[in-house]
Design an enzyme around this catalytic site. Sequence first.
Site, mmCIF file in Angstrom:
data_model
loop_
_atom_site.group_PDB
_atom_site.id
_atom_site.type_symbol
_atom_site.label_atom_id
_atom_site.label_comp_id
_atom_site.label_asym_id
_atom_site.label_seq_id
_atom_site.Cartn_x
_atom_site.Cartn_y
_atom_site.Cartn_z
ATOM 1 N N LYS A 96 0.838 -1.214 0.000
ATOM 2 C CA LYS A 96 0.000 0.000 0.000
ATOM 3 C C LYS A 96 0.865 1.254 0.000
ATOM 4 O O LYS A 96 0.718 2.130 0.854
ATOM 5 C CB LYS A 96 -0.981 -0.034 1.170
HETATM 6 O O1 LIG Z 1 -9.392 -3.791 1.404
HETATM 7 C C1 LIG Z 1 -8.485 -4.520 1.807
HETATM 8 C C2 LIG Z 1 -7.184 -4.414 1.343
HETATM 9 C C3 LIG Z 1 -6.255 -5.291 1.811
HETATM 10 N N1 LIG Z 1 -6.558 -6.251 2.713
HETATM 11 C C4 LIG Z 1 -5.504 -7.202 3.106
HETATM 12 O O2 LIG Z 1 -5.884 -8.501 2.642
HETATM 13 C C5 LIG Z 1 -5.579 -9.470 3.621
HETATM 14 C C6 LIG Z 1 -6.845 -10.094 4.163
HETATM 15 O O3 LIG Z 1 -6.541 -11.025 5.154
HETATM 16 P P1 LIG Z 1 -7.629 -12.067 5.769
HETATM 17 O O4 LIG Z 1 -6.873 -12.752 6.839
HETATM 18 O O5 LIG Z 1 -8.000 -13.001 4.649
HETATM 19 O O6 LIG Z 1 -8.772 -11.268 6.261
HETATM 20 C C7 LIG Z 1 -4.746 -8.755 4.669
HETATM 21 O O7 LIG Z 1 -3.396 -8.818 4.274
HETATM 22 C C8 LIG Z 1 -5.243 -7.319 4.584
HETATM 23 O O8 LIG Z 1 -4.278 -6.394 5.011
HETATM 24 C C9 LIG Z 1 -7.841 -6.345 3.180
HETATM 25 O O9 LIG Z 1 -8.169 -7.204 4.015
HETATM 26 N N2 LIG Z 1 -8.775 -5.470 2.706
#
Ligand SMILES: O=c1ccn([C@@H]2O[C@H](COP(=O)(O)O)[C@@H](O)[C@H]2O)c(=O)[nH]1
Length: 288
Positions: free
Chosen positions: A93
């Site tokens: 990001k």
């Molecule tokens: O809108 C967003 C952008 C990035 N993320 C990232 O994706 C993963 C989600 O992890 P889970 O464990 O599957 O929930 C994580 O790295 C976030 O920083 C997001 O969730 N939403």
Amino acid sequence: MTRQQLIDQIFAKGTYLCVGLDTDPDKIPDHLKGQPDAVFEFNKAIIDATKDYCVAYKINTAFYEAQGLKGWEVMDRTVRYIPATHFTIADAKRGDIGNTSTQYAKAFFEALPFDAITVAPYMGADSVRPFLEYEDKWAIMLGLTSNPGARDFELLDCSRRQDVLVDGVHTQPRAEGKLFEFVLQKGVEWGSSGNLMFVVGATQAAAFAQIRASTPDHFYLVPGVGAQGGSLKDISEAALTADCGLLVNASRAIIYASEGEDFAQEAAAIAQQYAFEMKGYLDGIRRI
Ligand SMILES: O=c1ccn([C@@H]2O[C@H](COP(=O)(O)O)[C@@H](O)[C@H]2O)c(=O)[nH]1
């Protein structure tokens, strides 16, 4: 990796799953915790176990940066361990004034061999363009994110009158939309469907059909299934295209499927379930 190579991988394997390597040293199984290279060993086992069920891996850099120098080194070895057939995403990001973004692009595309990096578009065109200057590399711009805070800015109604000069005459057409919709429009102008994707959160399923209509050719990186509760079915039905157009990420639901010595097998089992469901949705679309 080119867009066509990514699409070919998706249809050859019948999956658009992205496994998120959000590896928290406190959450890895106890039997690994004492080992000197525990995080890398964990990642390696997860990659070996899940690679047949996914086409991409997303490394959330925060989990590695938090470990200082050692974390960067583990991130480096992890991204190089991922098979070349898989699309690699640095979920970092980033985004800053142009010359600083140029350094971020060098960091993740040259010093590290990622295919893509997530980019925060708040600072505008010059902050995003440096990531678009690399052949076969991708910027993934935050569009409509999965978190509750998406309401604070991204969903703001930004409809306004714009002063536009047409044939020497000032006109004021009305631009309708929420902030994230303007971001998507700008992304389409700045990049192409071959070097720019958007992040659209799986928890925002109600918005997917309209987003797909406004950006029919672009891939979306979709986090938010699994631990955040988003529905793979809803987003697939609303946003799959003939080229697939989706990379759906799950991190915690896969990598922490078990706290025991069977963590990799359990991760593989969950990844396989996602891939099985995805295959069904892919079979339902016609490939061009
Ligand atoms: O809108 C967003 C952008 C990035 N993320 C990232 O994706 C993963 C989600 O992890 P889970 O464990 O599957 O929930 C994580 O790295 C976030 O920083 C997001 O969730 N939403």
